[in-house]
Write a protein that holds these residues in place. Sequence first.
Motif, PDB file in Angstrom:
ATOM      1  N   LYS A  84      71.355  41.668  49.384  1.00  0.00           N
ATOM      2  CA  LYS A  84      72.315  40.771  50.023  1.00  0.00           C
ATOM      3  C   LYS A  84      72.165  40.892  51.535  1.00  0.00           C
ATOM      4  N   ASN A  85      72.310  39.781  52.228  1.00  0.00           N
ATOM      5  CA  ASN A  85      72.462  39.771  53.683  1.00  0.00           C
ATOM      6  C   ASN A  85      73.343  38.570  54.009  1.00  0.00           C
ATOM      7  N   ALA A  86      72.839  37.587  54.721  1.00  0.00           N
ATOM      8  CA  ALA A  86      73.645  36.382  54.960  1.00  0.00           C
ATOM      9  C   ALA A  86      73.918  35.645  53.650  1.00  0.00           C
ATOM     10  N   LYS A  87      73.073  35.858  52.658  1.00  0.00           N
ATOM     11  CA  LYS A  87      73.293  35.292  51.329  1.00  0.00           C
ATOM     12  C   LYS A  87      72.879  36.321  50.288  1.00  0.00           C
ATOM     13  N   ILE A  88      73.249  36.066  49.040  1.00  0.00           N
ATOM     14  CA  ILE A  88      72.850  36.966  47.969  1.00  0.00           C
ATOM     15  C   ILE A  88      71.499  36.523  47.424  1.00  0.00           C
ATOM     16  N   HIS A  89      70.783  37.479  46.824  1.00  0.00           N
ATOM     17  CA  HIS A  89      69.427  37.213  46.341  1.00  0.00           C
ATOM     18  C   HIS A  89      69.333  37.631  44.864  1.00  0.00           C
ATOM     19  N   PRO A  90      69.672  36.713  43.947  1.00  0.00           N
ATOM     20  CA  PRO A  90      69.686  37.065  42.519  1.00  0.00           C
ATOM     21  C   PRO A  90      68.314  37.285  41.897  1.00  0.00           C
ATOM     22  N   LEU A  91      67.243  37.094  42.677  1.00  0.00           N
ATOM     23  CA  LEU A  91      65.895  37.374  42.159  1.00  0.00           C
ATOM     24  C   LEU A  91      65.272  38.558  42.880  1.00  0.00           C
ATOM     25  N   LEU A  92      66.106  39.397  43.471  1.00  0.00           N
ATOM     26  CA  LEU A  92      65.658  40.635  44.113  1.00  0.00           C
ATOM     27  C   LEU A  92      66.638  41.736  43.734  1.00  0.00           C
ATOM     28  N   GLY A  93      66.406  42.345  42.579  1.00  0.00           N
ATOM     29  CA  GLY A  93      67.332  43.378  42.137  1.00  0.00           C
ATOM     30  C   GLY A  93      67.148  43.748  40.682  1.00  0.00           C
ATOM     31  N   ILE A  94      68.187  44.299  40.100  1.00  0.00           N
ATOM     32  CA  ILE A  94      68.104  44.864  38.750  1.00  0.00           C
ATOM     33  C   ILE A  94      69.065  44.149  37.806  1.00  0.00           C
ATOM     34  N   TYR A  95      68.512  43.671  36.687  1.00  0.00           N
ATOM     35  CA  TYR A  95      69.309  43.119  35.597  1.00  0.00           C
ATOM     36  C   TYR A  95      69.359  44.133  34.460  1.00  0.00           C
ATOM     37  N   PRO A  96      70.525  44.676  34.146  1.00  0.00           N
ATOM     38  CA  PRO A  96      70.629  45.563  32.974  1.00  0.00           C
ATOM     39  C   PRO A  96      70.369  44.787  31.687  1.00  0.00           C
ATOM     40  N   PHE A  97      69.876  45.488  30.689  1.00  0.00           N
ATOM     41  CA  PHE A  97      69.594  44.840  29.407  1.00  0.00           C
ATOM     42  C   PHE A  97      70.841  44.180  28.835  1.00  0.00           C
ATOM     43  N   GLU A  98      71.992  44.785  29.082  1.00  0.00           N
ATOM     44  CA  GLU A  98      73.236  44.238  28.526  1.00  0.00           C
ATOM     45  C   GLU A  98      73.590  42.864  29.095  1.00  0.00           C
ATOM     46  N   SER A  99      72.946  42.467  30.176  1.00  0.00           N
ATOM     47  CA  SER A  99      73.223  41.133  30.730  1.00  0.00           C
ATOM     48  C   SER A  99      72.588  40.020  29.894  1.00  0.00           C
ATOM     49  N   LEU A 100      71.726  40.373  28.955  1.00  0.00           N
ATOM     50  CA  LEU A 100      71.045  39.367  28.129  1.00  0.00           C
ATOM     51  C   LEU A 100      72.028  38.495  27.359  1.00  0.00           C
ATOM     52  N   SER A 101      73.107  39.085  26.841  1.00  0.00           N
ATOM     53  CA  SER A 101      74.059  38.289  26.060  1.00  0.00           C
ATOM     54  C   SER A 101      74.714  37.210  26.922  1.00  0.00           C
ATOM     55  N   GLN A 102      75.032  37.525  28.174  1.00  0.00           N
ATOM     56  CA  GLN A 102      75.619  36.528  29.066  1.00  0.00           C
ATOM     57  C   GLN A 102      74.597  35.460  29.444  1.00  0.00           C
ATOM     58  N   ILE A 103      73.348  35.876  29.638  1.00  0.00           N
ATOM     59  CA  ILE A 103      72.282  34.920  29.945  1.00  0.00           C
ATOM     60  C   ILE A 103      72.134  33.920  28.794  1.00  0.00           C
TER      61      ILE A 103
END
Length: 196
Positions: free
Chosen positions: A129-148
């Motif tokens: 994150k800086n002036a904006k957030i960067h959802p393609l630079l970071g970590i997705y936990p496996f548990e986020s798959l159900s929400q995806i």
Amino acid sequence: MTKIAMPCVVLSGGMGRRMGQLKQNLPICDSTLADFQAKHLKQVFINVYFSAKTRIVNAYGVPTILDDNKIESTTIFNPDFTAPIFGLRSALEALKCDIFILSIDAPFFDDAAIKVVFEAFNGNAIFAKNAKIHPLLGIYPFESLSQIKAQIAAKNYRLTHLLSAINAEFVEIPESKTRNLNRYTDYQNACVDLIN
């Protein structure tokens, strides 16, 4: 630096419409952008993968996780089907673990930036994150798959909604490291900066 055990997935499924060509094939530093990212990331992570609709050719043996969902493979072009959320789903389904995500068009996200993300990681989703957030630079936990999967079923492909739903956390990274290559002028500037 000891290599990171968590797999790194380089999202590469975009059509390059604003760039005018597929980004992975862009010449950069005497190779292609795909080779540039593969070489760098294999020095940082034990396992590196590309994620795309078709195999990403590279000189470093980095395999591609194919997003082969039959709905997205329709012959009728729909720009929604190139949304990064589909690559995230495929990668999490294939690897069945937490994953570090990096967009192929972010060549300035270096070892130091990666280290900052991992030092802040406590099991929750975390992103630059800086002036904006960067959802393609970071970590997705496996548990986020159900929400995806739930968002895809609802035809909601917005990553900002996803990050809110999975209670993502953020870590400050300088804007100079989160630059991406959206347009040809971005690419031209990057070529100069990466050589210097």
